[in-house]
Structures are given as structure tokens and as C-alpha cells.
Design a protein around this motif. Structure first.
Motif, PDB file in Angstrom:
ATOM      1  N   ILE A  43       0.835  -1.210   0.000  1.00 42.54           N
ATOM      2  CA  ILE A  43       0.000   0.000   0.000  1.00 42.54           C
ATOM      3  C   ILE A  43       0.868   1.258   0.000  1.00 42.54           C
ATOM      4  O   ILE A  43       0.575   2.224  -0.722  1.00 42.54           O
ATOM      5  CB  ILE A  43      -0.968   0.012   1.204  1.00 42.54           C
ATOM      6  CG1 ILE A  43      -1.945  -1.151   1.112  1.00 42.54           C
ATOM      7  CG2 ILE A  43      -1.702   1.334   1.310  1.00 42.54           C
ATOM      8  CD1 ILE A  43      -2.810  -1.180  -0.129  1.00 42.54           C
ATOM      9  N   ASP A  44       1.935   1.261   0.776  1.00 44.09           N
ATOM     10  CA  ASP A  44       2.832   2.423   0.788  1.00 44.09           C
ATOM     11  C   ASP A  44       3.402   2.687  -0.601  1.00 44.09           C
ATOM     12  O   ASP A  44       3.489   3.841  -1.037  1.00 44.09           O
ATOM     13  CB  ASP A  44       3.981   2.219   1.781  1.00 44.09           C
ATOM     14  CG  ASP A  44       3.548   2.380   3.225  1.00 44.09           C
ATOM     15  OD1 ASP A  44       2.405   2.833   3.465  1.00 44.09           O
ATOM     16  OD2 ASP A  44       4.356   2.038   4.113  1.00 44.09           O
ATOM     17  N   GLU A  45       3.784   1.640  -1.312  1.00 44.24           N
ATOM     18  CA  GLU A  45       4.356   1.810  -2.651  1.00 44.24           C
ATOM     19  C   GLU A  45       3.298   2.269  -3.647  1.00 44.24           C
ATOM     20  O   GLU A  45       3.589   3.051  -4.547  1.00 44.24           O
ATOM     21  CB  GLU A  45       5.015   0.511  -3.122  1.00 44.24           C
ATOM     22  CG  GLU A  45       5.738   0.635  -4.434  1.00 44.24           C
ATOM     23  CD  GLU A  45       6.922   1.593  -4.422  1.00 44.24           C
ATOM     24  OE1 GLU A  45       7.230   2.147  -5.502  1.00 44.24           O
ATOM     25  OE2 GLU A  45       7.546   1.798  -3.366  1.00 44.24           O
ATOM     26  N   VAL A  46       2.068   1.826  -3.481  1.00 41.70           N
ATOM     27  CA  VAL A  46       0.984   2.257  -4.369  1.00 41.70           C
ATOM     28  C   VAL A  46       0.655   3.731  -4.127  1.00 41.70           C
ATOM     29  O   VAL A  46       0.493   4.512  -5.061  1.00 41.70           O
ATOM     30  CB  VAL A  46      -0.274   1.375  -4.171  1.00 41.70           C
ATOM     31  CG1 VAL A  46      -1.487   1.985  -4.857  1.00 41.70           C
ATOM     32  CG2 VAL A  46      -0.024  -0.031  -4.687  1.00 41.70           C
ATOM     33  N   GLU A  47       0.553   4.106  -2.858  1.00 47.01           N
ATOM     34  CA  GLU A  47       0.182   5.480  -2.519  1.00 47.01           C
ATOM     35  C   GLU A  47       1.307   6.476  -2.778  1.00 47.01           C
ATOM     36  O   GLU A  47       1.052   7.621  -3.153  1.00 47.01           O
ATOM     37  CB  GLU A  47      -0.255   5.560  -1.061  1.00 47.01           C
ATOM     38  CG  GLU A  47      -1.579   4.879  -0.800  1.00 47.01           C
ATOM     39  CD  GLU A  47      -2.017   4.984   0.646  1.00 47.01           C
ATOM     40  OE1 GLU A  47      -1.168   5.269   1.537  1.00 47.01           O
ATOM     41  OE2 GLU A  47      -3.214   4.773   0.895  1.00 47.01           O
ATOM     42  N   THR A  48       2.549   6.061  -2.530  1.00 52.63           N
ATOM     43  CA  THR A  48       3.710   6.929  -2.727  1.00 52.63           C
ATOM     44  C   THR A  48       4.785   6.142  -3.464  1.00 52.63           C
ATOM     45  O   THR A  48       5.686   5.580  -2.833  1.00 52.63           O
ATOM     46  CB  THR A  48       4.265   7.414  -1.366  1.00 52.63           C
ATOM     47  OG1 THR A  48       3.199   7.968  -0.605  1.00 52.63           O
ATOM     48  CG2 THR A  48       5.344   8.470  -1.562  1.00 52.63           C
ATOM     49  N   PRO A  49       4.674   6.066  -4.790  1.00 55.35           N
ATOM     50  CA  PRO A  49       5.642   5.269  -5.552  1.00 55.35           C
ATOM     51  C   PRO A  49       7.066   5.812  -5.414  1.00 55.35           C
ATOM     52  O   PRO A  49       7.300   6.999  -5.607  1.00 55.35           O
ATOM     53  CB  PRO A  49       5.153   5.394  -6.986  1.00 55.35           C
ATOM     54  CG  PRO A  49       3.777   5.941  -6.916  1.00 55.35           C
ATOM     55  CD  PRO A  49       3.670   6.673  -5.632  1.00 55.35           C
ATOM     56  N   ARG A  50       7.973   4.932  -5.047  1.00 54.79           N
ATOM     57  CA  ARG A  50       9.381   5.309  -4.956  1.00 54.79           C
ATOM     58  C   ARG A  50      10.244   4.492  -5.901  1.00 54.79           C
ATOM     59  O   ARG A  50      11.409   4.800  -6.097  1.00 54.79           O
ATOM     60  CB  ARG A  50       9.882   5.129  -3.528  1.00 54.79           C
ATOM     61  CG  ARG A  50       9.288   6.137  -2.559  1.00 54.79           C
ATOM     62  CD  ARG A  50       9.714   5.830  -1.176  1.00 54.79           C
ATOM     63  NE  ARG A  50       9.017   4.579  -0.811  1.00 54.79           N
ATOM     64  CZ  ARG A  50       8.937   4.084   0.394  1.00 54.79           C
ATOM     65  NH1 ARG A  50       9.543   4.683   1.367  1.00 54.79           N
ATOM     66  NH2 ARG A  50       8.290   2.981   0.638  1.00 54.79           N
TER      67      ARG A  50
END
Length: 60
Positions: A43-50
Motif C-alpha cells: 500500500i505504501d508503494e501504491v500510494e507513494t511510488p518510490r
């Protein structure tokens, strides 16, 4: 592409932390992670792609 460690803990509690690395696990001495922490990492990667078009390993 997020790559979980081999030691996914189905019933493990959410610790609220995880670490990311590249093609190899970030810390091979602790190759496990709970499903709850893996879900947070996704979810973190989906919401804030790094990471774009790269493999990302996730561990605790």
C-alpha cells in the motif's frame, strides 16, 4: 515488483516496520515478514511510488 522474503509469517502480528532493498534482500539475516507488514509495504508503494520498473525486496 515487490518481492517478499521466503519466510512469510501467515499469523504474525503487524510490527509496523519493514525495510526495502533491490534485487537482493535488504538484510539477509532476517528473511521473514508478516503478511500484515507486507500489505503495508504494498500500500505504501501504491500510494507513494518510490520505485519504477524495478524489483524491490521487502524484509523486516
Amino acid at each position: 515488483m515487490l518481492t517478499p522474503p521466503a519466510g512469510l509469517d501467515v499469523g504474525g502480528p503487524r510490527s509496523g516496520r519493514y525495510r526495502t532493498g533491490g534485487d537482493t534482500p535488504p538484510w539477509p539475516e532476517s528473511p521473514h515478514l508478516s503478511y500484515a507488514d507486507l500489505a503495508v509495504a504494498v500500500i505504501d508503494e501504491v500510494e507513494t511510488p518510490r520505485h519504477h520498473r524495478t524489483r524491490v525486496s521487502v524484509s523486516d
